[in-house]
Design a protein around this motif. Structure first.
Motif, PDB file in Angstrom:
ATOM      1  N   ASN A  69      58.657  26.636  33.813  1.00  0.00           N
ATOM      2  CA  ASN A  69      58.239  28.015  33.687  1.00  0.00           C
ATOM      3  C   ASN A  69      57.249  28.403  35.426  1.00  0.00           C
ATOM      4  OD1 ASN A  69      55.535  27.675  34.063  1.00  0.00           O
ATOM      5  ND2 ASN A  69      55.275  28.520  31.714  1.00  0.00           N
TER       6      ASN A  69
ATOM      7  N   VAL B 231      66.040  27.204  30.610  1.00  0.00           N
ATOM      8  CA  VAL B 231      65.070  29.187  30.675  1.00  0.00           C
ATOM      9  C   VAL B 231      63.833  28.535  30.653  1.00  0.00           C
ATOM     10  CG1 VAL B 231      65.046  30.715  29.755  1.00  0.00           C
ATOM     11  CG2 VAL B 231      66.770  29.314  29.874  1.00  0.00           C
TER      12      VAL B 231
ATOM     13  N   GLN C 167      65.221  39.160  30.037  1.00  0.00           N
ATOM     14  CA  GLN C 167      66.171  38.922  30.434  1.00  0.00           C
ATOM     15  C   GLN C 167      66.726  39.497  32.124  1.00  0.00           C
ATOM     16  OE1 GLN C 167      68.843  37.316  28.497  1.00  0.00           O
ATOM     17  NE2 GLN C 167      67.245  37.448  27.200  1.00  0.00           N
TER      18      GLN C 167
ATOM     19  N   ILE D  27      64.926  36.250  33.909  1.00  0.00           N
ATOM     20  CA  ILE D  27      65.794  35.119  33.488  1.00  0.00           C
ATOM     21  C   ILE D  27      66.810  35.141  34.525  1.00  0.00           C
ATOM     22  CG2 ILE D  27      67.086  33.713  31.853  1.00  0.00           C
ATOM     23  CD1 ILE D  27      65.899  34.347  29.394  1.00  0.00           C
TER      24      ILE D  27
ATOM     25  N   HIS E 253      64.705  34.305  37.765  1.00  0.00           N
ATOM     26  CA  HIS E 253      64.861  33.421  38.240  1.00  0.00           C
ATOM     27  C   HIS E 253      65.725  31.829  38.697  1.00  0.00           C
ATOM     28  CE1 HIS E 253      62.355  28.483  36.302  1.00  0.00           C
ATOM     29  NE2 HIS E 253      64.040  29.008  35.651  1.00  0.00           N
TER      30      HIS E 253
ATOM     31  N   ASN F 269      69.580  27.001  27.262  1.00  0.00           N
ATOM     32  CA  ASN F 269      69.000  27.959  26.655  1.00  0.00           C
ATOM     33  C   ASN F 269      68.676  27.091  25.467  1.00  0.00           C
ATOM     34  OD1 ASN F 269      68.190  30.632  26.133  1.00  0.00           O
ATOM     35  ND2 ASN F 269      70.164  30.856  24.797  1.00  0.00           N
TER      36      ASN F 269
ATOM     37  N   MET G  83      68.181  33.352  25.989  1.00  0.00           N
ATOM     38  CA  MET G  83      69.197  33.958  26.512  1.00  0.00           C
ATOM     39  C   MET G  83      70.001  34.255  26.895  1.00  0.00           C
ATOM     40  SD  MET G  83      70.042  31.931  30.571  1.00  0.00           S
ATOM     41  CE  MET G  83      70.799  30.576  30.204  1.00  0.00           C
TER      42      MET G  83
END
Length: 293
Positions: free
Chosen positions: A83, A107, A115, A118, A121, A137, A146
């Motif tokens: 993360n 994720v 979203q 994500i 990322h 996911n 996700m």
């Protein structure tokens, strides 16, 4: 290019000794058990590996051991996720990835990004490597889903070749399969839903139970990929109770009990996880005896 990820991959558990150290002999046994059972590829340092409890040095040792024992027999996928986007990229750039065919990246968990977060990322991760990337996911662990829409946006990035989808919502899986680019792989992260996903156009599974019964499970998926749906489901129904038992008290406690029954490795896990109860272990033993596994 990504045909090596079709069929059954297994998310390898990490065998431990009674003193909590990595049991490298057990790991060797596990790798041989999977290869001899006919799985298509191995996934290293996924959730099932209890990677959250492994030190940096232990991860290095484990990776080296898997590479040595595998000896280029099966493709290898390495789990690198987290993360902290910058830390994930740093780990990717500081890890020798020459023996790996792809990266599996989950994720971000716990901080629950939107979203858009994500998307950002994975765009950063995509730009930081030339190695193929599998999205992962698993909302039950990360605390955020996700969506199919986000997955389909990411599916158009250069290095992102597929997703391990463990959402538990088959409608979402179907949405991805329906609208995905032709070569984008939808790989089930749910052992029970793997065959339905294959029947709908999925590429296979990254399995937990597949390392416990590699021959039976990988054959079921191959039958599905070959379009022999009736036979595939008939085989799945025979082993489906074992899938339930494997997750009844959490992962990897269940799969380690299954492996112990076969003499592959012991069932030790690291805290905060605990080993499967005597009751569950006996249930597993009785079921496997009935199936003659």
């Amino acid at each position: 290019m990504s045909n090596f990820l079709k069929g059954t991959g297994v998310a390898l558990a990490t065998p431990f000794s009674a003193d909590n150290s990595i049991d490298f002999n057990g790991l060797t046994n596990l790798i041989e058990h999977c290869i001899n059972g006919g799985v298509e590829y191995l996934v290293v340092l996924g959730t099932t590996a209890e990677s959250a409890t492994l030190s940096k040095e232990e991860k290095i040792q484990l990776i080296a051991h898997v590479i040595k024992v595998n000896n280029d027999r099966l493709p290898l996928v390495l789990g690198i996720g987290g993360n902290n986007t910058a830390a994930v990229i740093e780990e990717m750039q500081n890890t020798d990835l020459s023996s790996f065919s792809a990266i599996l990246s989950v994720v971000p968990m716990y901080n629950r990004p939107t979203q858009e977060g994500i998307l950002a990322h994975y765009k950063e991760i995509n730009a930081a490597t030339s190695l193929p990337i599998l999205l992962y996911n698993v909302p039950s662990r990360t605390g955020v889903n996700m969506t199919a829409e986000t997955t389909l946006k990411l599916a158009n990035l250069d290095n992102i070749i597929g997703i391990k989808e463990a959402v538990g919502d088959f409608t979402q899986v179907l949405k991805i399969i329906k609208d995905k680019p032709k070569d984008f792989l939808v790989i089930s992260g749910d052992d029970t839903l793997a065959l339905p996903a294959v029947a709908a156009g999925g590429a296979g599974v990254i399995s937990v139970v597949g390392q416990g019964i590699p021959k039976e499970f990988s054959n079921t998926i191959r039958l599905g990929l070959a379009g022999k749906t009736d036979q595939a489901f008939s085989e799945l129904y025979k082993i489906m109770p074992l899938i339930d038992y494997a997750f009844a008290e959490g992962n990897p406690a269940g799969i380690k009990s299954i492996l112990k029954q076969q003499g592959v490795c012991d069932d030790h896990v690291r805290l905060p996880l605990v080993a499967a109860s005597d009751k569950l272990s006996k249930t597993i033993q009785n079921f496997m005896t009935t199936l003659s596994i």
